[in-house]
Every structure is written in structure tokens, then in C-alpha cells.
Design a protein around this motif. Structure first.
Motif, mmCIF file in Angstrom:
data_model
loop_
_atom_site.group_PDB
_atom_site.id
_atom_site.type_symbol
_atom_site.label_atom_id
_atom_site.label_comp_id
_atom_site.label_asym_id
_atom_site.label_seq_id
_atom_site.Cartn_x
_atom_site.Cartn_y
_atom_site.Cartn_z
ATOM 1 N N VAL A 115 0.737 -1.110 -0.084
ATOM 2 C CA VAL A 115 0.090 -0.009 0.059
ATOM 3 C C VAL A 115 0.911 1.238 -0.077
ATOM 4 O O VAL A 115 0.566 2.180 -0.655
ATOM 5 N N GLY A 116 1.923 1.174 0.930
ATOM 6 C CA GLY A 116 2.804 2.434 0.851
ATOM 7 C C GLY A 116 3.469 2.725 -0.421
ATOM 8 O O GLY A 116 3.435 3.767 -0.848
ATOM 9 N N ILE A 117 4.084 1.772 -0.984
ATOM 10 C CA ILE A 117 4.919 1.906 -2.012
ATOM 11 C C ILE A 117 3.864 2.234 -3.353
ATOM 12 O O ILE A 117 4.149 2.942 -3.986
ATOM 13 N N ALA A 118 2.517 1.803 -3.490
ATOM 14 C CA ALA A 118 1.718 1.870 -4.702
ATOM 15 C C ALA A 118 1.251 3.273 -4.559
ATOM 16 O O ALA A 118 1.256 4.121 -5.158
ATOM 17 N N ALA A 119 1.065 3.661 -3.039
ATOM 18 C CA ALA A 119 0.351 5.323 -3.000
ATOM 19 C C ALA A 119 1.665 6.033 -3.392
ATOM 20 O O ALA A 119 1.309 7.184 -3.947
ATOM 21 N N MET A 120 2.850 5.676 -2.954
ATOM 22 C CA MET A 120 3.900 6.870 -3.425
ATOM 23 C C MET A 120 4.083 7.051 -4.806
ATOM 24 O O MET A 120 4.303 7.905 -5.102
ATOM 25 N N PHE A 121 4.118 5.686 -5.582
ATOM 26 C CA PHE A 121 4.224 5.672 -6.836
ATOM 27 C C PHE A 121 3.190 6.518 -7.717
ATOM 28 O O PHE A 121 3.343 7.198 -8.396
ATOM 29 N N ALA A 122 1.887 6.154 -6.867
ATOM 30 C CA ALA A 122 0.753 6.962 -7.700
ATOM 31 C C ALA A 122 0.669 8.472 -7.365
ATOM 32 O O ALA A 122 0.487 9.199 -8.313
ATOM 33 N N ILE A 123 1.304 8.726 -6.210
ATOM 34 C CA ILE A 123 1.475 10.317 -5.779
ATOM 35 C C ILE A 123 2.723 10.924 -6.819
ATOM 36 O O ILE A 123 2.346 11.855 -7.461
ATOM 37 N N GLY A 124 3.625 10.117 -7.040
ATOM 38 C CA GLY A 124 4.671 10.545 -7.860
ATOM 39 C C GLY A 124 4.245 10.696 -9.362
ATOM 40 O O GLY A 124 4.661 11.853 -9.985
ATOM 41 N N ILE A 125 3.484 9.543 -9.952
ATOM 42 C CA ILE A 125 3.100 9.683 -11.172
ATOM 43 C C ILE A 125 2.162 10.942 -11.576
ATOM 44 O O ILE A 125 1.965 11.837 -12.303
ATOM 45 N N PHE A 126 1.158 11.154 -10.185
ATOM 46 C CA PHE A 126 0.233 12.154 -10.315
ATOM 47 C C PHE A 126 0.687 13.440 -10.311
ATOM 48 O O PHE A 126 0.311 14.353 -11.137
ATOM 49 N N GLU B 71 10.759 -1.179 4.621
ATOM 50 C CA GLU B 71 10.181 -1.565 5.737
ATOM 51 C C GLU B 71 10.151 -0.117 6.773
ATOM 52 O O GLU B 71 8.854 -0.121 7.362
ATOM 53 N N ASN B 72 11.190 0.333 6.801
ATOM 54 C CA ASN B 72 11.420 1.394 7.952
ATOM 55 C C ASN B 72 10.930 2.906 7.348
ATOM 56 O O ASN B 72 10.558 3.737 7.981
ATOM 57 N N VAL B 73 10.958 3.059 5.801
ATOM 58 C CA VAL B 73 10.612 4.327 5.505
ATOM 59 C C VAL B 73 9.132 4.355 4.854
ATOM 60 O O VAL B 73 8.338 5.217 4.991
ATOM 61 N N VAL B 74 8.927 3.387 3.771
ATOM 62 C CA VAL B 74 7.807 3.572 2.991
ATOM 63 C C VAL B 74 6.630 2.957 3.619
ATOM 64 O O VAL B 74 5.623 3.489 3.602
ATOM 65 N N ALA B 75 6.750 1.702 4.241
ATOM 66 C CA ALA B 75 5.623 1.242 4.797
ATOM 67 C C ALA B 75 4.804 1.792 5.925
ATOM 68 O O ALA B 75 3.634 1.532 6.212
ATOM 69 N N ASN B 76 5.776 2.362 7.015
ATOM 70 C CA ASN B 76 4.997 3.213 7.801
ATOM 71 C C ASN B 76 4.822 4.546 7.597
ATOM 72 O O ASN B 76 4.196 5.533 8.440
ATOM 73 N N GLY B 77 5.004 5.091 6.068
ATOM 74 C CA GLY B 77 4.510 6.244 5.824
ATOM 75 C C GLY B 77 5.281 7.591 5.897
ATOM 76 O O GLY B 77 4.889 8.437 5.443
ATOM 77 N N TYR B 78 6.530 7.405 6.488
ATOM 78 C CA TYR B 78 7.571 8.399 6.664
ATOM 79 C C TYR B 78 7.782 8.966 5.397
ATOM 80 O O TYR B 78 8.485 9.978 5.095
ATOM 81 N N ILE B 79 7.877 8.204 4.101
ATOM 82 C CA ILE B 79 8.106 8.557 2.842
ATOM 83 C C ILE B 79 7.402 9.792 2.400
ATOM 84 O O ILE B 79 7.617 10.878 1.808
ATOM 85 N N ALA B 80 6.057 9.960 2.963
ATOM 86 C CA ALA B 80 5.180 11.183 2.263
ATOM 87 C C ALA B 80 5.980 12.220 3.096
ATOM 88 O O ALA B 80 6.019 13.332 2.468
ATOM 89 N N LEU B 81 6.190 12.416 4.316
ATOM 90 C CA LEU B 81 6.927 13.319 5.084
ATOM 91 C C LEU B 81 8.201 13.645 4.231
ATOM 92 O O LEU B 81 8.428 14.902 4.032
ATOM 93 N N ILE B 82 9.016 12.906 3.635
ATOM 94 C CA ILE B 82 10.311 13.027 3.109
ATOM 95 C C ILE B 82 9.912 13.727 1.663
ATOM 96 O O ILE B 82 10.608 14.716 1.513
ATOM 97 N N PHE B 83 8.885 13.257 1.158
ATOM 98 C CA PHE B 83 8.454 13.765 0.050
ATOM 99 C C PHE B 83 8.032 15.308 0.257
ATOM 100 O O PHE B 83 8.748 16.265 -0.775
ATOM 101 N N ILE B 84 7.386 15.679 1.155
ATOM 102 C CA ILE B 84 7.050 17.007 1.285
ATOM 103 C C ILE B 84 8.142 18.034 1.830
ATOM 104 O O ILE B 84 8.527 18.998 1.184
ATOM 105 N N ILE B 85 8.894 17.322 2.724
ATOM 106 C CA ILE B 85 9.913 18.344 3.261
ATOM 107 C C ILE B 85 11.094 18.330 2.259
ATOM 108 O O ILE B 85 11.791 19.373 2.017
ATOM 109 N N GLY B 86 11.367 17.430 1.549
ATOM 110 C CA GLY B 86 12.501 17.462 0.464
ATOM 111 C C GLY B 86 12.020 18.390 -0.407
ATOM 112 O O GLY B 86 12.706 19.279 -1.025
ATOM 113 N N GLY B 87 10.870 18.410 -0.802
ATOM 114 C CA GLY B 87 10.408 19.170 -1.809
ATOM 115 C C GLY B 87 10.216 20.750 -1.543
ATOM 116 O O GLY B 87 10.579 21.526 -2.090
#
Lengths: 249, 267
Positions: A184-195, B161-177
Motif C-alpha cells: 500500500v505504501g509503495i503503490a501510494a507513493m508511486f501513484a503520488i509521484g506519477i500524479f 520496511e522503515n520508510v515506505v511501509a510506515n508512511g514516513y516517505i510522505a513526510l520526506i516527499f514534502i519536506i524534500g520538496g
């Protein structure tokens, strides 16, 4: 790597179609940019990316919500579309209240003489020195159509990416542990990136502002759609490989 | 390395090549140091991210000066959009060469989008292709660098496991941007100066390091998280004081206005 791409050819087509729909949808959303924030141009007073992201990501969330209970593609797409349409419609109606009751201007378009839907005269109400203001009916309707297309596009991308993961032997959303939702995490992030990629390309095409499908700039959409088509192919290849690799580790 | 582009002579403009070298070499070096050293030293990933963000902000500065027709934030968002796709792809297939594969993938995606923007959409910005390559590369390195801060390494499994699955990647996305798009957006105008813009980039990137430092406590323990936060705070303080100095230098004059007048004084 090549096997992964060949196995998921249908998913890739969905992703590319979704990207193209997102790109097309941006042309319908009445984006006013900074001038509209000062009530000097017709549309919602913020940038394309913010609007497309807001509506599209809401669509993504509502599509994901529907995926909890069914894997029926039309239902998922409908849920995504409705989510995005509600989001964009709420943004537009609240923006209209602010323009009408706060700023005190009449919603009017400077691009057409009469509103194509209501047939009301527009040019008489445009304040001097502005490019129109507020959200006339035609822009509102156009924005809702944009939400529909964007929501379907976002949901299609997300659904396809989840399907790729399921094929690679992953599970989605069945585990309740914090670290159990890799797919779910990786699919959501890829979807956001593509979006985001597909929201920015058309925003460059329309030069930052557009009133809706009655705007002359709207006719430029094939350029953005072609660009998004090519860009999304690249993103789809990369995303499908990355998610397939998730099943290997 | 840590200070990115903020130090040096006050008025000298840094040529793009220098910033590019700092961003690409510094970014990759930081990422690899953070990966190979024990988790305690994961802040090196953050230092790499700072270099990358400074590079990205400089590229945004160069391309956005031409006028994009829309807001500066759009280019920061496309940077991270391309970056996240390329970063996860590179880490998934590259193994130990992951960041380099990501970087190359980002450059290809950026080049294609740059060519499309100029040739198909017709934006007519002469440096669009080059700038898109740079921005995509910087976004990718920023994402991987900040992921290394949280995960302590950049292997695909650990990052997932440590960044994407728990959603921290969204945080990185926005603060990096934010780090890439905000500096020019905040400083643009006829009196925009490169060193002032880049000092904001360092400052924003340090905030990113502090926030990912907090997030890293989940996986790396409090000691490593504390070190990440401390390094971030030191860099933030230095960069912010530098920025304040630049603002005072560039301002016509800095005066205190005092408090608002009271009701009696107004009569």
C-alpha cells in the motif's frame, strides 16, 4: 525485469491511461493562480499543482477505501471519481462564497461573452483591469468534470500498481501491523509521484491559468496529453519493475 | 561538505558547475557514508541530502528566473515526483549501486520531461532540459539521503520496511520538496541573490534533517536520533544566522518599528 514488464502489460496500460487522464483533467479545472487569489482572474486562487494534487489525492484515498471492500474495477474508479469531484466542488463553492460575500465581486468570465451553460452575459460584469473574477457556472461545471477525470485517472494508477504487487505475491491491507503495508505504501507513493508529474506537465501547457473548457487555451490539451503519455510510459516501466522487485526480497 | 553552498565569499556567485559538483558528489558521498557507517552516523545521509537540496534549489533558481508561467512550487513538486519514482526504482534493482542507478534513472526521466516541455509544449526555456535533469537528480538524492537518515541504510528491504511501509516517505516527499522549491520562492524578485537563496536551502534542508531525525528514533534508537537532531540543529542555526546576515546586507535598512500604538496615543 523484462518478464515483470511483460506479465504486467495490462497494468502498465492502466497506468499510462491514468496518467493521460490526469493530464487531460487539469485542463478542465479552473485554475486562477496568484491573480485569482486577488480576484483579478477567473478561477480558484491557487496553482494547478495544488488543486490537482488536492482533488487527485482525495480520489486516491477514496479509491483505496473502496479497495478495502471490493476488487471490482468500475466501483473503485467510481469511488475515486466521486471523491475527487466532491473535493474540487467543495473547494470551488467555498471559493465562490469568499469571492461573492468577502471580496464582493460577481462571478464572471473574461474569455467568453456569454456563459455557454446559463447564457448569462459575462463581459458587462468584468471589473476594469481584471481578467474576470470568481467562478461562473461554466467554470464550476468544468471543474467538476476535471475532478471526475482526475479521480478516475488517480484511481486507475493506484489500482494498477496494487495489482502489480498482488501478482508479485504481496498482500494489501490484510495485516494489522504497522509494518505490514509495504505494498500500500509503495503503490501510494508511486501513484503520488506519477500524479505530480502529470499535474505539472499540463500546468506548463496552460501557462498557469485556465478558466475551463470554454477557455481558448483548453484547445492546447493534445500537447500536454502527448507529453504526459511519453512521461508516464517511463514512470510506468520504472514503477512496475520496482514493485515486482518487492516480491523478490 | 556539510555547509553545502552557504559559506564562502559573500558576494561571489557560485557557478552552476560548482553547485552541481557539490550536490552530486556530496549527495552520493553522504548517502554511502550513512549506509556503510554504523546507524549512529546516519546523519551523513542527511548531510548528503543537504548538498542535494542546495543543488536542487540552485537549479530551480536558474530555471525559474526565466518565468515558468506558473508558480515556482510546481517545479519542486515535479522534482520530487520524478525523484520518488526514480529513487525507489534504483534501490530496487541496483543493490549496492542503488543510489547511482536511481540517479541515472532520474536523469533519464528528467531529460525526457525537459525535452517534452520544450519541444512539445513549447515553453522555450533554453536551459529546461539541463535543469530538469539536475532537478530530478537532486530530488532523488534528497529522498534517498533522508531515507538513509531514517533507515540507517539504503537497501531496498530496509527502506521499504522503515520508510515506505510506515508512511514516513510522505513526510520526506514534502519536506524534500519544500527544501528545493521554497528557497527561490521565498527570495525571488529583482534583488534576488544566489547566496541568500542557497542559505535558505541549507536552512530548509537542516529542518528536514531534524524532522527525519525525530522519525529515526523509531528504528535507530534515541541516541542516533538525538545525534541526527543535534547535527540538524547546529546546521540550522549556522544557516539561519547566515541568512539573517544576508537579509540585513541586502535590505536597504533594518529598523525597529516598536510596538503598535495604544488607543490613547492614536487620538
Amino acid at each position: 525485469m523484462i518478464d515483470a514488464l511483460l506479465d504486467n502489460i495490462v497494468s502498465m496500460i492502466y497506468i499510462i491511461l491514468g496518467g493521460v487522464l490526469i493530464s487531460w483533467s487539469v485542463h478542465f479545472v479552473p485554475v486562477g493562480g496568484a491573480p485569482a487569489a486577488m480576484a483579478q482572474a477567473t478561477g480558484i486562487g491557487t496553482g494547478t499543482v495544488q488543486l490537482a494534487a488536492g482533488a487527485g489525492l482525495t480520489g486516491l484515498v477514496s479509491a483505496g477505501f473502496m479497495m478495502n471492500v471490493t476488487d471490482n474495477l468500475p466501483l473503485i474508479l467510481a469511488s475515486g471519481a466521486v471523491g475527487a469531484m466532491i473535493m474540487i466542488a467543495v473547494t470551488m463553492i467555498v471559493g465562490t462564497w469568499v469571492y461573492v460575500y468577502g471580496v464582493g465581486c460577481v462571478p464572471s468570465s473574461a474569455k467568453v461573452k456569454v456563459d455557454p451553460i446559463t447564457k448569462y452575459r459575462q463581459d458587462l460584469y468584468v471589473s476594469q483591469g481584471t481578467e474576470g473574477h470568481g467562478l461562473p457556472t461554466v467554470s464550476f461545471v468544468s471543474g467538476v468534470i476535471g475532478g471526475l477525470l482526475g479521480g478516475i485517472g488517480g484511481a486507475l494508477v493506484y489500482y494498477a500498481l496494487i495489482e502489480v504487487g498482488l501478482k508479485a505475491g504481496l498482500t494489501a491491507g490484510t495485516s494489522s501491523s504497522v509494518t505490514g503495508h509495504e505494498l500500500v505504501g509503495i503503490a501510494a507513493m508511486f501513484a503520488i509521484g506519477i500524479f505530480f508529474v502529470n499535474a505539472v506537465i499540463p500546468s506548463y501547457n496552460i501557462g498557469g491559468t485556465i478558466e475551463g473548457f470554454h477557455d481558448p487555451k483548453w484547445k492546447k490539451w493534445p500537447k500536454a496529453v502527448i507529453s504526459s503519455f511519453v512521461a508516464t510510459i517511463l514512470c510506468a516501466v520504472v514503477a512496475v519493475i520496482a514493485i515486482s522487485q518487492l516480491g523478490v526480497i | 561538505m556539510s555547509a553545502g553552498g552557504s559559506g564562502g565569499g559573500a558576494n561571489a556567485a557560485y557557478p552552476p558547475q560548482t553547485i552541481m559538483a557539490i550536490g552530486a558528489v556530496g549527495g552520493l558521498a553522504g548517502i554511502y557514508l550513512g549506509h556503510f557507517l554504523p546507524p549512529m552516523f546516519s546523519f551523513f545521509g542527511g548531510l548528503g541530502a543537504i548538498c542535494a537540496i542546495v543543488w536542487g534549489a540552485d537549479a530551480v533558481r536558474r530555471v525559474a528566473s526565466y518565468g515558468l508561467g506558473t508558480g515556482v512550487p510546481s517545479i519542486g513538486m515535479i522534482a520530487l515526483g520524478m525523484g520518488i519514482v526514480a529513487a525507489l526504482f534504483g534501490l530496487s534493482v541496483g543493490g549496492i549501486a542503488g543510489p547511482i542507478v536511481s540517479f541515472v534513472a532520474a536523469a533519464i526521466i528528467g531529460a525526457v520531461i525537459g525535452v517534452l516541455a520544450n519541444k512539445v509544449i513549447g515553453m522555450g526555456i533554453p536551459i529546461m532540459e539541463q535543469a530538469m535533469v539536475e532537478i530530478a537528480g537532486a530530488g532523488t538524492l534528497a529522498i534517498i539521503g533522508l531515507s538513509v537518515v531514517i533507515a540507517g541504510e539504503f537497501t531496498y528491504g530496509a527502506v521499504i520496511e522503515n520508510v515506505v511501509a510506515n508512511g514516513y516517505i510522505a513526510l520526506i516527499f514534502i519536506i524534500g520538496g519544500m527544501g528545493i522549491l521554497h528557497p527561490f520562492n521565498a527570495n525571488l524578485g529583482p534583488d534576488e541573490k544566489q547566496d541568500r537563496t542557497l542559505s535558505v536551502a541549507v536552512e530548509k534542508a537542516a529542518i528536514a534533517l531534524i524532522i527525519t531525525g525525530f522519525a529515526s528514533s523509531l528504528h535507530e534508537g534515541l541516541m542516533a536520533a538525538g545525534l541526527n537532531i543535534a547535527v540538524g540543529l547546529v546546521i540550522w542555526t549556522v544557516a539561519f544566522m547566515k541568512y539573517y546576515g544576508f537579509v540585513k546586507r541586502d535590505a536597504h535598512s533594518v529598523v525597529g518599528t516598536g510596538l503598535l500604538p495604544s488607543a490613547e496615543e492614536l487620538q
